[in-house]
Design an enzyme around this catalytic site. Structure first.
Site, PDB file in Angstrom:
ATOM      1  N   ASP A 151     -15.373 -11.771 -51.571  1.00  6.75           N
ATOM      2  CA  ASP A 151     -14.331 -10.740 -51.464  1.00  6.75           C
ATOM      3  C   ASP A 151     -14.403 -10.200 -50.039  1.00  6.75           C
ATOM      4  O   ASP A 151     -15.299  -9.439 -49.689  1.00  6.75           O
ATOM      5  CB  ASP A 151     -14.599  -9.632 -52.490  1.00  6.75           C
ATOM      6  CG  ASP A 151     -13.684  -8.421 -52.278  1.00  6.75           C
ATOM      7  OD1 ASP A 151     -12.869  -8.430 -51.327  1.00  6.75           O
ATOM      8  OD2 ASP A 151     -13.805  -7.464 -53.062  1.00  6.75           O
ATOM      9  N   HIS A 171     -16.474  -4.111 -55.974  1.00  7.47           N
ATOM     10  CA  HIS A 171     -15.212  -3.479 -56.355  1.00  7.47           C
ATOM     11  C   HIS A 171     -14.853  -4.030 -57.748  1.00  7.47           C
ATOM     12  O   HIS A 171     -15.130  -5.181 -58.046  1.00  7.47           O
ATOM     13  CB  HIS A 171     -14.164  -3.894 -55.322  1.00  7.47           C
ATOM     14  CG  HIS A 171     -12.840  -3.204 -55.441  1.00  7.47           C
ATOM     15  ND1 HIS A 171     -11.933  -3.494 -56.432  1.00  7.47           N
ATOM     16  CD2 HIS A 171     -12.258  -2.240 -54.677  1.00  7.47           C
ATOM     17  CE1 HIS A 171     -10.852  -2.740 -56.272  1.00  7.47           C
ATOM     18  NE2 HIS A 171     -11.022  -1.969 -55.222  1.00  7.47           N
ATOM     19  N   CYS A 208     -13.141   2.531 -57.014  1.00  7.41           N
ATOM     20  CA  CYS A 208     -13.134   1.302 -57.824  1.00  7.41           C
ATOM     21  C   CYS A 208     -14.497   0.615 -57.812  1.00  7.41           C
ATOM     22  O   CYS A 208     -14.574  -0.618 -57.840  1.00  7.41           O
ATOM     23  CB  CYS A 208     -12.053   0.328 -57.370  1.00  7.41           C
ATOM     24  SG  CYS A 208     -10.406   1.027 -57.441  1.00  7.41           S
ATOM     25  N   LYS A 261      -4.433  -4.168 -45.937  1.00  3.66           N
ATOM     26  CA  LYS A 261      -5.607  -3.558 -45.306  1.00  3.66           C
ATOM     27  C   LYS A 261      -5.769  -4.044 -43.859  1.00  3.66           C
ATOM     28  O   LYS A 261      -6.646  -3.578 -43.143  1.00  3.66           O
ATOM     29  CB  LYS A 261      -6.871  -3.882 -46.106  1.00  3.66           C
ATOM     30  CG  LYS A 261      -6.905  -3.237 -47.486  1.00  3.66           C
ATOM     31  CD  LYS A 261      -8.260  -3.446 -48.126  1.00  3.66           C
ATOM     32  CE  LYS A 261      -8.251  -3.274 -49.635  1.00  3.66           C
ATOM     33  NZ  LYS A 261      -7.958  -1.921 -50.102  1.00  3.66           N
ATOM     34  N   GLN A 301     -12.712  -6.107 -46.931  1.00  2.00           N
ATOM     35  CA  GLN A 301     -13.147  -5.114 -45.955  1.00  2.00           C
ATOM     36  C   GLN A 301     -13.759  -5.762 -44.714  1.00  2.00           C
ATOM     37  O   GLN A 301     -14.266  -5.063 -43.846  1.00  2.00           O
ATOM     38  CB  GLN A 301     -14.142  -4.133 -46.581  1.00  2.00           C
ATOM     39  CG  GLN A 301     -13.573  -3.316 -47.720  1.00  2.00           C
ATOM     40  CD  GLN A 301     -12.491  -2.337 -47.286  1.00  2.00           C
ATOM     41  OE1 GLN A 301     -12.323  -2.036 -46.111  1.00  2.00           O
ATOM     42  NE2 GLN A 301     -11.735  -1.831 -48.244  1.00  2.00           N
TER      43      GLN A 301
END
Lengths: 434, 142
Positions: free
Chosen positions: A217, A142, A383, A243, A220
């Site tokens: 990261d 991303h 992104c 999220k 997700q």
């Protein structure tokens, strides 16, 4: 043998009970029941998360870590309890969890703090970069986990390298690219476009073997599966509240304490100092060193409520639910003529997310047809322009699920995609008229 | 399908599949490259003119059916049109497309491009339709 209930998907009764807690799911869009398949962008919030935030604001609102009155003490305790709750959820100690406004800010915080440390010869050498050093990212990142590292490389004279991805989106070249010069490896836990997991253990092991730091990261992954940063052995990680059924405006940075403690602050101001003179200042230890100014108090408290909600559902079951939805999405899409599904092939693990391209039809047009039917998906490059370029496409359409998503919704979505294919008469080749 | 057909008229689908003016062969200095950061759509556009008349508008790009059809229709509309007409046409186009369905393009002035009228009801698609027109404005400024 009975299946282990901790690892099974929700029953339809359980799912009904879950959905009843999300008022937005009863909305109608363009005359159709809302089918919300954009949870990868932002998830919906259960009533109790809003109630927790509202209750705090209406009854105990006050600034934290300052003021000696009763409300200030109550607010501070709730705020720090929230930190402990969220920290435990991701396998961290409370002092290893820094509140940020979102995951993006967490990446920038670490990158800028390293840039700052690199200017200071007295700073801890583990967090200093110099020309000749290498920062490694992956080709599927991303932009939020790419641009801050690009700038850090420019500022320090370090070189930015990347792990390439295969046609299926698998991260490759771990042993070749991560080497003696590598000082930091920043990578996604699960891809926001492809839905597959990165080989976290292999990357961490390789990075450790060459003495490089790791930055994960986990935007997700944290909402979709049990995650334990301590057990994964990463040095830093970020995730965002909105999220994972929490509010916008709050996220968190995890850092191993000794490394956080080695970093200089990112923002300077109130609530992060011990002593200030007209010439300088002494800073508090982490996490407060990185929390200048009045904090996102009610948002932190609401995020802790979202975490309790997920804990009650059980993250093993949340993961099982997501994986089943993801498999149904990927298999269903692959069965529609003209559809190319991105990411892991059949049977390979994926979170409840699938991106695809409809041959000859732009993702925005596919999204429009679905929107007319009340189906919300994401279209564009999500992104992740370099990944799309790598896959030879300009844009894709993405359906992403959360705990409240149903198999029936996936079927409505698949019918919509099939209708879009029919409407645009999937053909593909462009004839150019002179 | 009626709402969809209103937006995606046959003419739009035809122009997006067989675009007019597609392909940049000119070395005209009047050119622009525009990107729609939301979806990654992009266009490179060049205007060939002699100071009084537009000879052609050439472009290359990628994007949704609306953005591609809009560029194609723009190219058709401006061919051999007085250069002085361009600025008012862009202004009228922008006003209509941004009007949320309250202003329609004048068929006498816009010809086939009135097929884009359906776009103005969809706020999310206005940028798609405007991309080529913004590039055109920028190209004539350069």
């Amino acid at each position: 043998m009975l299946p282990n209930p901790a690892q099974t998907d929700f029953s339809s009764d359980e799912l009904d009970a879950i959905r009843a807690q999300f008022p937005i799911l009863t909305e109608r869009v363009n005359g159709h029941p809302l089918v919300y398949l954009d949870s990868g962008a932002t998830a919906q919030r259960p009533q109790r998360v809003l109630d927790a935030e509202r209750d705090f604001v209406l009854r105990r609102n006050s600034a934290v870590h300052r003021g000696a009155h009763w409300l200030a003490a109550e607010a501070t305790e709730e705020f720090e309890d929230a930190r402990a709750t969220v920290a435990r959820f991701v396998g961290a100690r409370p002092e290893e969890l820094v509140w940020t406004s979102n995951a993006t800010e967490g990446v920038n915080l670490v990158a800028q703090s390293i840039a700052e440390a690199s200017l200071d010869p007295a700073a801890d050498p583990r967090v200093r970069l110099a020309p000749g050093d290498e920062i490694v990212v992956t080709e599927l990142e991303h932009h939020a986990n790419l641009l801050p590292w690009q700038r850090l490389a420019r500022r320090t004279g370090a070189t930015l390298r990347y792990l390439p991805v295969s046609d299926e989106g698998e991260v490759e070249g771990i042993d070749e690219v991560i080497g003696e010069r590598t000082r930091l490896v920043a990578f996604s836990h699960a891809s926001n476009v492809l839905g597959g997991y990165s080989p976290v253990e292999r990357i961490v092991a390789r990075a450790r073997s060459v003495g490089a730091l790791t930055f994960l990261d986990s935007c997700q992954a944290v909402p979709h599966a049990p995650v334990d940063f301590g057990a994964l052995g990463v040095d830093f990680a970020v995730f965002s509240g909105h999220k994972m059924l929490g509010p916008t405006g709050i996220g968190a940075l995890y850092g191993r304490f000794e490394l956080l403690d080695a970093l200089p602050p990112y923002l300077l101001g109130g609530s992060m100092i011990t002593t200030v003179t007209m010439d300088g200042a002494e800073y508090l230890p982490p996490p407060q060193r990185f929390e200048a100014g009045t904090q996102r108090i009610s948002q932190a408290i609401a995020l802790a409520e979202a975490v309790r909600f997920l804990d009650e559902l059980g993250m093993e079951r949340v993961a099982a639910h997501g994986e089943r939805l993801g498999a149904r999405l990927a298999e269903g899409l692959a069965g529609i003529p003209g559809v190319r599904v991105l990411g892991p092939g059949p049977g390979a693990p994926r979170i409840g997310l699938a991106s695809f391209v409809l041959e000859g039809v732009h993702a925005h047009d596919v999204g429009h047809v679905l929107d007319e039917r009340g189906i919300a998906i994401r279209v564009g490059h999500h992104c992740a322009q370099p990944l799309h370029r790598r896959l030879g496409i300009a844009a894709s359409a993405r359906a992403s699920t959360s705990v409240y998503s149903t198999h029936a919704e996936i079927d409505v979505f698949l019918e919509g995609v099939a209708e879009a294919a029919e409407f645009f008469g999937v053909a593909g080749t462009r004839e150019v008229l002179a | 399908m009626s709402d969809l057909r209103h937006l995606y008229q046959e003419l739009i689908l035809d122009h997006s599949r067989s675009p007019h003016g597609f392909g940049l062969s000119t070395d005209s200095p009047h050119r622009s490259h525009q990107v729609n950061p939301t979806c990654g759509d992009e266009i490179a556009l060049a205007v060939v003119h002699d100071g009084t008349t537009v000879e052609s508008v050439q472009w290359e790009g990628q994007g949704c059916a609306i953005s591609q059809a809009s560029a194609s229709l723009l190219s058709t509309l401006l061919e051999r049109r007085p250069l002085a007409d361009v600025e008012p046409l862009v202004a009228e186009f922008r006003e209509a497309i941004q009007s949320r369905g309250t202003i329609e393009l004048d068929e006498e002035r816009f010809g086939d491009a009135i097929a884009l009228n359906g776009v103005s009801k969809y706020v999310a698609r206005v940028k798609c339709a405007m991309l080529a027109w913004v590039a055109l404005e920028d190209a004539l400024d350069s």
